[in-house]
Structures are given as C-alpha cells and as structure tokens.
Design an enzyme around this catalytic site. Structure first.
Site, PDB file in Angstrom:
ATOM      1  N   GLY A  15       0.818  -1.223   0.000  1.00 49.82           N
ATOM      2  CA  GLY A  15       0.000   0.000   0.000  1.00 49.82           C
ATOM      3  C   GLY A  15       0.845   1.265   0.000  1.00 49.82           C
ATOM      4  O   GLY A  15       0.599   2.178  -0.809  1.00 49.82           O
ATOM      5  N   THR A  93      -2.937 -10.791   4.020  1.00 50.07           N
ATOM      6  CA  THR A  93      -3.760 -11.985   3.799  1.00 50.07           C
ATOM      7  C   THR A  93      -2.923 -13.222   4.140  1.00 50.07           C
ATOM      8  O   THR A  93      -2.628 -14.035   3.256  1.00 50.07           O
ATOM      9  CB  THR A  93      -4.218 -12.052   2.321  1.00 50.07           C
ATOM     10  OG1 THR A  93      -3.062 -11.889   1.465  1.00 50.07           O
ATOM     11  CG2 THR A  93      -5.230 -10.994   1.989  1.00 50.07           C
ATOM     12  N   PRO A  94      -2.506 -13.356   5.395  1.00 49.52           N
ATOM     13  CA  PRO A  94      -1.586 -14.454   5.739  1.00 49.52           C
ATOM     14  C   PRO A  94      -2.274 -15.813   5.706  1.00 49.52           C
ATOM     15  O   PRO A  94      -3.499 -15.893   5.593  1.00 49.52           O
ATOM     16  CB  PRO A  94      -1.178 -14.105   7.180  1.00 49.52           C
ATOM     17  CG  PRO A  94      -2.332 -13.335   7.721  1.00 49.52           C
ATOM     18  CD  PRO A  94      -2.904 -12.577   6.564  1.00 49.52           C
ATOM     19  N   THR A 133      -3.329  -9.979  -2.468  1.00 51.52           N
ATOM     20  CA  THR A 133      -3.358 -11.255  -3.197  1.00 51.52           C
ATOM     21  C   THR A 133      -4.417 -12.139  -2.555  1.00 51.52           C
ATOM     22  O   THR A 133      -4.366 -12.388  -1.340  1.00 51.52           O
ATOM     23  CB  THR A 133      -1.983 -11.933  -3.128  1.00 51.52           C
ATOM     24  OG1 THR A 133      -1.018 -11.020  -3.652  1.00 51.52           O
ATOM     25  CG2 THR A 133      -1.959 -13.220  -3.909  1.00 51.52           C
ATOM     26  N   GLU A 169      -0.885  -6.873  -7.347  1.00 48.54           N
ATOM     27  CA  GLU A 169       0.389  -6.163  -7.404  1.00 48.54           C
ATOM     28  C   GLU A 169       1.522  -7.165  -7.640  1.00 48.54           C
ATOM     29  O   GLU A 169       1.577  -8.201  -7.005  1.00 48.54           O
ATOM     30  CB  GLU A 169       0.604  -5.405  -6.084  1.00 48.54           C
ATOM     31  CG  GLU A 169       1.840  -4.555  -6.080  1.00 48.54           C
ATOM     32  CD  GLU A 169       1.938  -3.701  -7.344  1.00 48.54           C
ATOM     33  OE1 GLU A 169       1.045  -2.877  -7.588  1.00 48.54           O
ATOM     34  OE2 GLU A 169       2.906  -3.892  -8.106  1.00 48.54           O
ATOM     35  N   LYS A 224      -2.400 -13.883 -10.395  1.00 46.14           N
ATOM     36  CA  LYS A 224      -1.462 -13.450  -9.346  1.00 46.14           C
ATOM     37  C   LYS A 224      -0.892 -14.667  -8.606  1.00 46.14           C
ATOM     38  O   LYS A 224       0.324 -14.791  -8.411  1.00 46.14           O
ATOM     39  CB  LYS A 224      -2.177 -12.495  -8.377  1.00 46.14           C
ATOM     40  CG  LYS A 224      -1.362 -12.106  -7.172  1.00 46.14           C
ATOM     41  CD  LYS A 224      -0.089 -11.357  -7.536  1.00 46.14           C
ATOM     42  CE  LYS A 224       0.866 -11.331  -6.364  1.00 46.14           C
ATOM     43  NZ  LYS A 224       2.142 -10.723  -6.683  1.00 46.14           N
ATOM     44  N   ARG A 264      13.830 -20.124 -24.418  1.00 47.14           N
ATOM     45  CA  ARG A 264      12.550 -20.623 -23.885  1.00 47.14           C
ATOM     46  C   ARG A 264      12.588 -20.699 -22.366  1.00 47.14           C
ATOM     47  O   ARG A 264      11.560 -20.657 -21.698  1.00 47.14           O
ATOM     48  CB  ARG A 264      12.239 -22.004 -24.456  1.00 47.14           C
ATOM     49  CG  ARG A 264      11.969 -21.985 -25.946  1.00 47.14           C
ATOM     50  CD  ARG A 264      11.987 -23.372 -26.505  1.00 47.14           C
ATOM     51  NE  ARG A 264      13.274 -24.034 -26.262  1.00 47.14           N
ATOM     52  CZ  ARG A 264      13.542 -25.298 -26.571  1.00 47.14           C
ATOM     53  NH1 ARG A 264      12.613 -26.040 -27.112  1.00 47.14           N
ATOM     54  NH2 ARG A 264      14.733 -25.804 -26.322  1.00 47.14           N
ATOM     55  N   CYS A 280       5.162 -13.867   0.704  1.00 47.35           N
ATOM     56  CA  CYS A 280       4.142 -14.265  -0.271  1.00 47.35           C
ATOM     57  C   CYS A 280       4.311 -15.615  -0.953  1.00 47.35           C
ATOM     58  O   CYS A 280       3.320 -16.321  -1.131  1.00 47.35           O
ATOM     59  CB  CYS A 280       4.000 -13.170  -1.309  1.00 47.35           C
ATOM     60  SG  CYS A 280       3.341 -11.672  -0.571  1.00 47.35           S
TER      61      CYS A 280
END
Ligand code: NAD
Ligand code: UGA
Length: 477
Positions: A15, A93-94, A133, A169, A224, A264, A280
């Site tokens: 944020g 958002t754990p 997320t 994000e 995400k 690739r 994350c």
C-alpha cells in the site's frame, strides 16, 4: 468517470510504495493511505525519511515529493473511504493458523473487515479494488458484502453503488519503486468497462496502454497466485539441481547459465540460494494448493505443494551441513550470520531463510552473532522468539548457559566474526560482496569455515585467507 480521490486501506509494503508512486505521477488525484496501526501511520508521516516503516531504495524521494501535496497517511479510515472514488484493499492476507484450512488457506478476516467498512462509510459510487493477493472468487464475497449494505434510502439520500475490480500487485521488495515505475504489466480484472477504464486511466499517467492487461475477475485473481507459483517453482527447481551439483562436481552457476541462455527458459530466477523467503511465495502457493484440493484436484495440489516442501528441505539441508562440517557439533561455538532479511535491499524478514536456519543452529546449541544492515534487533528477537543474550561487561563475552543456543546482534561484520568458527552468508547485501577476508580470517578461530548460500564471495580470496569454503551448488570446491 474521472478519478479525483483514492483511498488505500493498508499502509504496508504494498500500500505505501504503490500509493506513493500513484500520487507522484498523478498530482491531480488526492491519495490517502489509511491503516489501523497508528505507529505505522506516524512512521509514514515522520519528517525524518530514514524512519519510514518500509525500507525500499528510492522510496524516500518519492514520498518526499508527494507527501502533504496529494499523498496523505491517516488513521481516519471512514473519512478517507467517504471521500474516495476508488478504494484499494491492500491489507495482509496471511495463511490461516487455525480452523478450517489452517496451514494452507488465506486468512481473509482483514479483507472482510475492509469490505464491511467500505460498505458502511462509502458515499455515492465507489470502485473497490482488490490489491491484496486473494483466493480466486474473493471478489464475489466482497461484492456480496457491499451489496448487502444497501439499506432502504432516507429521503434525499444518494444511493450507494459499487463496482469490484481485481488489480493484483507484482512488485518485488527491494526493487518496488523500479517495478512500480516500469511494470512488466498492470493487470485489471473486472466486469464493467467504465470501472476498468477509470482505473486504467490512473495507470496511464505513466504506464503505456499496451502494458495494461484486461481480463475477467477470476483470471486476474488466479494470475497473481500462478505468477508467484511459477517464480517460486523456478527457485525450487534450481535449488534441487544445486544439491545434485554438490554431489557430482558440477557447478550450479554454470548449469544455470547454460540452461538460462535457452530463450525458452530465460536467465532470471535461476539463482540458487537458501530457499525463497518473503511473505508471499509460500503463502500464495499454499493457498493455491488449498484451492486445488477444494476443487477436487489432489494431483495438481501435490504438484505445487512439492515446491514448498523442497524449499523447506533446502533450508534444513543448509543448517545440517553447517553442523556436519563443524565436526558434527556447533554447541558453544560462535557462528556469524551475515544477513537476516529475506533478500537484499529490504528490512523485511517475513519467512526469511535466516529464521529457519538460525533456529536450527540455536537448537544445536550455537552462539549466533547476527548482522544485518537494515533489520533491527527487536525484529530478530520476534522472529527467533527469544531475547538476545547479555554480554558480560568484564569479558565482553556472552553470558549464555553452557550448551544452550543463544544469539546477539552485532553492529558490524567484524564484531560478528570475532572469535567465530564459521561465517554463514544468508542475504546478498552488496556490502557482503567485498569483505576483507584476510582481516576477517585473522579474527576467527581455526579451522574456520565460510558458508556462502548466495554465491557472493570470491572463492580464491576466501581460500587464500586460509578459510574453508562451502558455496551453494558448487561441487567443484
Ligand atoms: P503488510 O502486512 O505490510 O501491510 C498490511 C497493512 O494492512 C498493515 O499495516 C495492517 O495494519 C493494515 N490493515 C489490516 N487491516 C486493516 C483495516 N481493516 N483497515 C486498514 N488497514 C488495515 O502487508 P503487505 O506486504 O503490504 O501485503 C499486502 C497484500 O499485498 C497481501 O495480500 C500480499 O500478499 C500482497 N502482496 C505483497 C507484496 C509484497 O512484496 N509484500 C507484493 C505483492 C502483493
Ligand atoms: C515476489 C515476486 O517476485 C513479486 O512479483 C510478487 O509481487 C511478490 O513476491 C509478492 O507477491 O509478494 P518478493 O518476494 O518481494 O517478490 O521478492 P523476490 O525477488 O521474488 O524474491 C523472493 C525470494 O526468492 C527471496 O528470498 C529471494 O532471495 C529468492 N530468490 C529469488 C532466489 O533464491 N533465487 C532467485 O533467482 C530469485
């Protein structure tokens, strides 16, 4: 629809920097970042920019330009929501620690609380944007909560209306400002074109339109989680190869270069190390695993779960091999830990590999001297769930109980290394890349070891200083 006022709920690692960059590029938009945590907001408002709560290269300049002009930090959440055309939800958002889905599912209590507060405080039409997320289909939950707030109108009252967008994000810590200034893409998932265009217009102040991808809500939410899973999977893949290199005489750096030049495969995210950390990757993969099981796809769940398992194994593998090389015991031995943050250029320690490795060594009775240029002692104490040991004022030595692991925070690399049997490099801070190994070697007890989990030391310099060296994935040492 012209956006004149933005509110962002959550003044954290996402944020704060994200809104600072938006405010910097959109001087015509008022941006207010709100948080329940007064201390955090005070730190964002601190006139001493070195005390911002998030350390990110370049962030201080951006905040300095916009703060007080059109960038504001506040705990007055309701007023900021009421004034906003767009509310970003950028809260934590754990992984859930108890109850249904514990250990895998995301804990959405903060997202739900934000939705309820927006439902109550919003006025007129408000676009609510998922910046956190989130599991796929969370937008449905948010929409249900918002719609339920439509109480019967009083006379003269303007009806409330809402649109929900997903705008995940992709910034990485340590390069957040660069990532926000020049994103590979901006992803907007939604159902109505007016809201999508209004948010796209904000980004188009500095992002070229071709980089703004529009998808449906569920694709955006899932993209995400998938992006993080793919990135983490590459790290586990290269770390698995690193272990094989060590056993076979191959060098993972050479292997990574050889495979990475295949267009690739590509060269990025092939750096072997102590396993991925950060708040994350693990949380998002476990969330994906939970979703797969929920939707009856156990094989897909196991596939992704193995990425996290390999990562945990890599961290324990490193602590085990340190103990083995130090003659099978580190009890009472001083071990210098260089780097505690989960990567360089951040003060964030969430899920840092250093935590698991340090805890393993403490369990073995080691006396750790921990140095990190940006992580504070109090944070290390929280992460290790143990206070640092006191030093005896007379001898300057630690007063820990014999045989019991202990740690202290060192103010310099030299102080950490003094009297140590081993140096363990866990974060790739640039200052660790040019250490004076001749000098450090003289401070250590022989035989002395260097364990380089980030491949940042020059092996010749370390060995010519009389030190033994282990370097992740290098079987030729
Ligand atoms: P963070 O813990 O640093 O910040 C979250 C903030 O939200 C905290 O300051 C907390 O006090 C605040 N908050 C909680 N409930 C609130 C409420 N009801 N009202 C106002 N504020 C509230 O978390 P973060 O690292 O910024 O991550 C936020 C989200 O972004 C997570 O979902 C994360 O997965 C995602 N994300 C993080 C990164 C990253 O690099 N950290 C990158 C991309 C996405
Ligand atoms: C990661 C993603 O890169 C971002 O795109 C995403 O937005 C973010 O997670 C998120 O959702 O939170 P971040 O965790 O900040 O960003 O940092 P990374 O650069 O991805 O590094 C993560 C971990 O992997 C670190 O511990 C790092 O040292 C490790 N890593 C990274 C490696 O071990 N090898 C590599 O080649 C790359």
């Amino acid at each position: 629809m012209m956006i004149k006022n933005i509110c962002c709920m959550g003044a954290g690692y996402v944020g704060g920097p994200t809104m600072a960059v938006i405010a910097d590029h959109c001087p015509n938009i008022q941006v207010t970042v709100v948080d329940l945590n007064q201390q955090r907001i005070d730190a964002w408002n601190d006139s001493d920019l070195s005390r911002l709560p998030v350390y990110e290269p370049g962030l201080d300049f951006v905040v300095d330009r916009a703060r007080g002009r059109n960038l504001h930090f506040s705990t007055d959440v309701d007023s900021a929501i009421a004034a906003a055309d767009i509310v970003f939800i950028s809260v934590n958002t754990p992984t859930k620690v108890k109850g249904l889905g514990a250990g895998q599912a995301s804990d959405l209590r903060w997202v739900e609380a934000c939705s309820r507060q927006v439902a109550n405080a919003a006025q007129g039409h408000t676009i609510v944007v998922e910046k956190s997320t989130l599991p796929v289909r969370t937008a449905e939950t948010i929409r249900t909560i918002l719609e339920a707030s439509q109480a019967p109108l009083q006379e003269g009252e303007v009806p409330k209306s809402f649109a929900v967008l997903s705008n995940p994000e992709f910034l990485a810590e340590g390069t957040a400002i660069r990532d926000l200034e020049c994103p590979d893409r901006v992803l907007i998932g939604g159902e109505d074109d007016d809201s999508i265009n209004a948010l796209a217009d904000v980004y188009m102040h500095w992002v070229e339109p071709a980089k703004i991808l529009r998808t449906n809500l569920w694709s955006s939410e899932l993209s995400k989680l998938t992006a993080n899973a793919f990135l983490a999977q590459r790290i586990s893949s290269i770390n698995s190869v690193a272990a094989l290199c060590e056993s076979t005489g191959a060098d993972v750096q050479e292997v990574a270069r050889a495979i990475g030049t295949d267009s690739r495969i590509g060269p990025k995210f092939l750096q072997s190390g102590p396993g991925f950390g950060g708040s994350c990757f693990q949380k998002d993969i476990l969330n994906l695993v939970y979703l797969c099981r929920h939707f009856g796809l156990p094989e897909v769940a196991s596939y992704w779960e193995s990425v996290v398992e390999l990562n945990t194994w890599q961290q324990h593998r490193i602590s085990r091999l340190i103990v083995q090389r130090l003659f099978g015991t580190v009890t009472g031995k001083r071990v210098a830990i260089l780097g505690f943050a989960f990567k360089a250029d951040t003060n964030d320690t969430r899920e840092a590999p250093a935590i698991r490795i340090a805890l393993d060594l403490l369990e073995e009775g080691a006396q750790l001297a921990i140095h990190d240029p940006k992580v504070e002692q109090a944070q290390i104490a929280r992460d290790l769930r143990e206070a640092p040991v006191e030093l005896d004022p007379a001898t300057g030595k630690s007063q820990g109980l014999s045989g019991v692991g202990s740690w202290l925070s060192a103010n310099s690399v030299e102080e950490a290394v003094e009297g140590a049997d081993a140096v363990v490099l866990l974060t790739e801070w640039s200052q660790y890349k040019s250490l004076d190994w001749q000098d450090l070697s003289r401070r250590m007890r022989r035989p002395a070891w260097v364990f380089d989990s980030r491949t940042i030391v020059d092996p010749d310099q370390v060995r010519s200083a009389g030190l033994r060296l282990w370097c992740v994935g290098n079987g030729s040492l």
